[in-house]
Design a protein around this motif. Structure first.
Motif, mmCIF file in Angstrom:
data_model
loop_
_atom_site.group_PDB
_atom_site.id
_atom_site.type_symbol
_atom_site.label_atom_id
_atom_site.label_comp_id
_atom_site.label_asym_id
_atom_site.label_seq_id
_atom_site.Cartn_x
_atom_site.Cartn_y
_atom_site.Cartn_z
ATOM 1 N N MET A 307 42.998 44.452 38.384
ATOM 2 C CA MET A 307 42.605 43.995 39.717
ATOM 3 C C MET A 307 43.749 43.258 40.398
ATOM 4 O O MET A 307 43.957 43.406 41.610
ATOM 5 N N THR A 308 44.495 42.478 39.640
ATOM 6 C CA THR A 308 45.650 41.771 40.208
ATOM 7 C C THR A 308 46.693 42.751 40.708
ATOM 8 O O THR A 308 47.331 42.527 41.746
ATOM 9 N N GLY A 309 46.874 43.863 39.979
ATOM 10 C CA GLY A 309 47.847 44.866 40.399
ATOM 11 C C GLY A 309 47.478 45.564 41.694
ATOM 12 O O GLY A 309 48.357 46.116 42.375
ATOM 13 N N LEU A 310 46.199 45.544 42.065
ATOM 14 C CA LEU A 310 45.781 46.168 43.323
ATOM 15 C C LEU A 310 46.206 45.355 44.540
ATOM 16 O O LEU A 310 46.313 45.896 45.635
ATOM 17 N N GLY A 311 46.433 44.075 44.358
ATOM 18 C CA GLY A 311 46.857 43.241 45.484
ATOM 19 C C GLY A 311 46.423 41.804 45.279
ATOM 20 O O GLY A 311 45.354 41.533 44.722
ATOM 21 N N ARG A 312 47.264 40.875 45.706
ATOM 22 C CA ARG A 312 46.979 39.447 45.600
ATOM 23 C C ARG A 312 47.041 38.808 46.974
ATOM 24 O O ARG A 312 47.728 39.295 47.878
ATOM 25 N N ALA A 313 46.321 37.712 47.121
ATOM 26 C CA ALA A 313 46.347 36.970 48.376
ATOM 27 C C ALA A 313 47.617 36.140 48.460
ATOM 28 O O ALA A 313 48.022 35.505 47.482
ATOM 29 N N ALA A 314 48.235 36.149 49.626
ATOM 30 C CA ALA A 314 49.414 35.324 49.891
ATOM 31 C C ALA A 314 48.991 34.165 50.793
ATOM 32 O O ALA A 314 48.475 34.391 51.902
ATOM 33 N N TYR A 315 49.178 32.937 50.320
ATOM 34 C CA TYR A 315 48.727 31.762 51.063
ATOM 35 C C TYR A 315 49.904 31.067 51.721
ATOM 36 O O TYR A 315 51.023 31.058 51.205
ATOM 37 N N GLU A 316 49.627 30.475 52.885
ATOM 38 C CA GLU A 316 50.595 29.629 53.539
ATOM 39 C C GLU A 316 49.881 28.371 54.058
ATOM 40 O O GLU A 316 48.736 28.446 54.503
ATOM 41 N N ARG A 317 50.557 27.272 53.955
ATOM 42 C CA ARG A 317 49.952 26.000 54.348
ATOM 43 C C ARG A 317 49.963 25.840 55.855
ATOM 44 O O ARG A 317 50.998 26.095 56.506
ATOM 45 N N VAL A 318 48.832 25.426 56.401
ATOM 46 C CA VAL A 318 48.724 25.239 57.842
ATOM 47 C C VAL A 318 48.561 23.770 58.201
ATOM 48 O O VAL A 318 48.723 23.389 59.352
ATOM 49 N N PHE A 319 48.202 22.927 57.208
ATOM 50 C CA PHE A 319 48.066 21.483 57.482
ATOM 51 C C PHE A 319 48.275 20.705 56.203
ATOM 52 O O PHE A 319 47.773 21.087 55.158
#
Length: 319
Positions: A307-319
């Motif tokens: 499941m990880t190989g299918l795609g991971r979420a990329a997070y960025e800080r907004v606050f």
């Protein structure tokens, strides 16, 4: 973080907020997790039957791959064995595959000692290994018989799951299931047995603070491995130079500063991985026999890596 010295005035610190920067790609990866064609490939027909043995004994009808596919679908979709047999049978029919599906009792017998090939990213670089453990419930009687019929109250038991995570790829690189009486330090040598990657940094909580863990890591990965384990408050200097350095750094600059400089806060990723395991796979083992439970954990680790190989979420800080 385990050490919140500012907990009394914690409300004065605004909580950091993040957002997913690759929403469309991540949403598609979540959809593909439920796609049956992801779990059953086109060449499965050629590998479904077991190769003919040339020694004495009966011929095996189904290959290990066939058993693993059936048990993987069971773990991913949380199905009992009988429903697993019907699900695989209907899936093969819809996909136009001429397959004879193993019986539910046959799946239970072949699950014991099943060899599972790990599914994880292969890297030539040294990795950071984060290790932790959690408890998984096992099948037990319900309280209805105890309350209604006065039967003997069943003693609750559980299993202990030990996992090792590569934070860069998000893959589970090691997994081990033990009874509840096995400690973290005791289970570490067997957890690292199947690992084929070189480890440059090792992160774990205070339960792994001991000379046995340091000796195990040095024997497996050499003296160059950096061990980041928080010592207790009353820790004293010993023969371990790295541990002595951590004790001095905490005494001079404080534990929060030590956590930031050493990167110990990265250990929160394995806490998130444990939460992901219990959300996707569940907090309970379906199998009743311990050998089947070991195979179930190996299959679950492989499924999560897929499941990880299918795609991971990329997070960025907004606050």
């Amino acid at each position: 973080m385990p050490h919140k010295f500012n907990d009394a005035r914690r409300d004065k610190f605004p909580k950091a907020k993040y957002r997913v920067s690759n929403c469309s790609e991540y949403n598609e990866s979540l959809r593909r997790r439920g796609d049956v064609t992801i779990w059953v490939s086109d060449d499965v027909v050629q590998k479904w039957r077991s190769p003919r043995r040339k020694t004495r004994g009966g011929q095996s009808r189904y290959s290990d791959l066939a058993i693993e596919i059936c048990l993987t679908l069971r773990v991913v979709f949380r199905l009992p064995l009988r429903q697993t047999q019907g699900f695989v049978r209907s899936t093969a029919k819809l996909m136009g595959m001429a397959l004879v599906v193993p019986d539910f009792s046959f799946l239970s017998r072949r699950g014991k000692g099943l060899k599972i090939t790990p599914n994880r990213s292969v890297s030539d670089k040294s990795i950071t290994l984060i290790v932790d453990s959690t408890g998984l419930k096992v099948h037990g009687g319900n309280g209805w018989h105890e309350e209604k019929h006065g039967t003997k109250k069943a003693r609750k038991t559980w299993r202990k799951l030990h996992i090792g995570l590569d934070p860069e790829t998000g893959d589970i690189v090691a997994s081990k299931l033990t009874t509840e009486h096995v400690g973290d330090e005791t289970a570490l040598p067997e957890l690292l047995t199947d690992m084929d990657a070189d480890v440059s940094r090792f992160l774990a909580d205070g339960a792994y603070d001991g000379q046995g863990v340091a000796d195990c890591l040095i024997g497996k990965f050499g003296r160059g491995v950096e061990v980041i384990i928080p010592p207790p408050k009353n820790a004293a200097h010993g023969e371990n130079a790295q541990r002595n350095h951590h004790i001095d750094a905490i005494a001079q600059h404080g534990r929060m500063s030590w956590q930031t400089k050493t990167g110990y806060n990265e250990r929160s990723r394995i806490e998130a991985q444990i939460g992901r395991w219990k959300q996707v796979i569940g907090d309970r083992l379906q199998a009743r026999d311990f050998d089947n439970q070991i195979a179930e954990v190996k299959i679950a680790s492989k499924a999560l890596n897929r499941m990880t190989g299918l795609g991971r979420a990329a997070y960025e800080r907004v606050f």
